[in-house]
Design a protein around this motif. Structure first.
Motif, PDB file in Angstrom:
ATOM      1  N   SER A  11       1.011  -1.198  -0.042  1.00 46.87           N
ATOM      2  CA  SER A  11       0.174  -0.038   0.006  1.00 46.87           C
ATOM      3  C   SER A  11       0.787   1.217  -0.101  1.00 46.87           C
ATOM      4  O   SER A  11       2.145   1.293   0.321  1.00 46.87           O
ATOM      5  CB  SER A  11      -1.013   0.079   1.265  1.00 46.87           C
ATOM      6  N   TYR A  12       0.184   2.252  -0.531  1.00 42.40           N
ATOM      7  CA  TYR A  12       0.994   3.580  -0.520  1.00 42.40           C
ATOM      8  C   TYR A  12       0.197   4.686   0.501  1.00 42.40           C
ATOM      9  O   TYR A  12      -0.904   4.707   0.405  1.00 42.40           O
ATOM     10  CB  TYR A  12       1.193   4.080  -1.694  1.00 42.40           C
ATOM     11  N   HIS A  13       0.898   5.494   1.218  1.00 47.51           N
ATOM     12  CA  HIS A  13       0.317   6.578   1.880  1.00 47.51           C
ATOM     13  C   HIS A  13       0.585   7.654   1.414  1.00 47.51           C
ATOM     14  O   HIS A  13       1.541   8.518   0.833  1.00 47.51           O
ATOM     15  CB  HIS A  13       1.223   6.475   3.446  1.00 47.51           C
ATOM     16  N   ASN A  14      -0.543   8.637   1.548  1.00 47.53           N
ATOM     17  CA  ASN A  14      -0.538   9.887   1.136  1.00 47.53           C
ATOM     18  C   ASN A  14      -1.387  10.766   2.279  1.00 47.53           C
ATOM     19  O   ASN A  14      -2.524  11.045   2.271  1.00 47.53           O
ATOM     20  CB  ASN A  14      -1.267   9.967  -0.271  1.00 47.53           C
ATOM     21  N   LYS A  17      -4.360   9.279   3.880  1.00 51.52           N
ATOM     22  CA  LYS A  17      -5.023   8.272   3.081  1.00 51.52           C
ATOM     23  C   LYS A  17      -4.082   6.988   2.840  1.00 51.52           C
ATOM     24  O   LYS A  17      -2.905   7.375   2.604  1.00 51.52           O
ATOM     25  CB  LYS A  17      -5.426   9.154   1.938  1.00 51.52           C
ATOM     26  N   VAL A  18      -4.697   5.934   2.659  1.00 54.80           N
ATOM     27  CA  VAL A  18      -3.938   4.834   2.439  1.00 54.80           C
ATOM     28  C   VAL A  18      -4.644   4.224   1.288  1.00 54.80           C
ATOM     29  O   VAL A  18      -5.519   3.962   0.978  1.00 54.80           O
ATOM     30  CB  VAL A  18      -3.836   3.629   3.695  1.00 54.80           C
TER      31      VAL A  18
END
Length: 225
Positions: A11-14, A17-18
Motif C-alpha cells: 500500500s501507499y500512504h498519502n 490516506k492509504v
C-alpha cells in the motif's frame, strides 16, 4: 519451483490516506512456464512485478527465488541474485544510447565481469533474432522493434531463471507486438525460459500457460482470456 511469492501486501500512504494496491497475493512459477498477468492501468501490475524482481519491497509477505528468501539478503547479495537469476524487459526498452546494440546486450555480463565468456552466445543470439548485421549499430539507428529485440537479448544473455516483462508490447504497433510475442514463445520453447509478463492486452495474456487477472488488489487465476 523457481519463484514463490506468498501473501504479498503493498500500500501507499498519502498523508492520512492509504491506497491499497496488492492484498494477499500468491504466485508460483515453475521452470519453463509462461505466466501472464492482465489488468487495467493502475491495477498494480508494475508494483507486483517490481516486488517479484526485488526492485521493491512488500509491506508484508515473502518472495523466494530458487528457494532463497530475498528479504533476508543484504544489498550486495540481492544485487548478485538479481543479476544471476532475473532478466527484465520493460515497455520502454531503456537501452543506453551511447553503446552499440552488442554492448547493450553485454551490459549485464560487463557488470558481472564475465562478458568474455558470453561473447559467442551474444553473437549467436543476434543471429537467432536475425540481427547479426545490426549488432554494431546504436539504438538511434535501430527501429522500435529492433530496439525491443535487443532489450530481450539483454534480458536473456546470462540465462536467467526468469524473465520479467512489464507491458512489453505497450509501445508497439500490431505487427511488432506479434513479432515480439512470437519471439517470447520461441525463446520459451527453445531455451525452456520462464517468463512472467504483465499486460492490459488480452492477446498478449493468451500466450500464458497460466493466466491471471489483477483487479481489486487481488490476483485471480482465469481461463476466460
Amino acid at each position: 519451483m523457481i519463484l514463490n511469492a506468498l501473501e504479498i501486501n503493498k500500500s501507499y500512504h498519502n498523508g492520512s490516506k492509504v491506497l491499497h494496491v496488492l492484498r494477499d497475493i500468491d504466485l508460483q512459477l515453475e521452470q519453463g512456464e509462461i505466466v501472464t498477468i492482465m489488468g487495467q492501468s493502475g491495477a498494480g501490475k508494475t508494483t507486483l512485478l517490481n516486488i517479484l524482481g526485488t526492485l521493491d519491497k512488500p509491506d508484508s509477505g515473502t518472495v523466494e527465488i530458487c528457494g532463497q528468501n530475498v528479504h533476508t539478503l543484504n544489498d550486495e547479495d540481492l544485487s548478485s541474485l538479481r543479476n544471476n537469476h532475473l532478466g527484465f524487459v520493460f515497455q520502454f526498452h531503456h537501452l543506453l544510447p551511447e553503446f552499440t546494440a552488442m554492448e547493450n546486450v553485454l551490459m549485464p555480463s560487463l557488470i558481472a565481469g564475465d562478458e568474455k565468456d558470453v561473447m559467442g552466445r551474444a553473437s549467436e543470439l543476434f543471429k537467432y533474432v536475425g540481427m547479426i548485421d545490426r549488432k554494431d549499430h546504436y539504438p538511434t539507428q535501430l527501429s522500435g522493434g529492433e530496439r525491443l529485440r535487443v532489450a530481450v537479448l539483454r534480458a536473456i544473455i546470462r540465462k536467467p531463471t526468469v524473465v520479467l516483462a512489464d507491458e512489453p508490447t505497450g509501445n508497439l504497433d500490431v505487427g511488432n507486438a506479434d513479432r515480439l510475442l512470437n519471439l517470447f514463445k520461441k525463446i520459451n520453447e527453445d531455451f525452456d525460459q520462464a517468463f512472467v509478463i504483465t499486460t492490459h492486452n488480452p492477446n498478449v495474456a493468451k500466450i500464458g500457460n497460466r493466466r491471471y487477472i489483477l483487479e481489486n488488489e487481488t490476483l485471480l487465476l482465469t481461463d476466460s482470456i
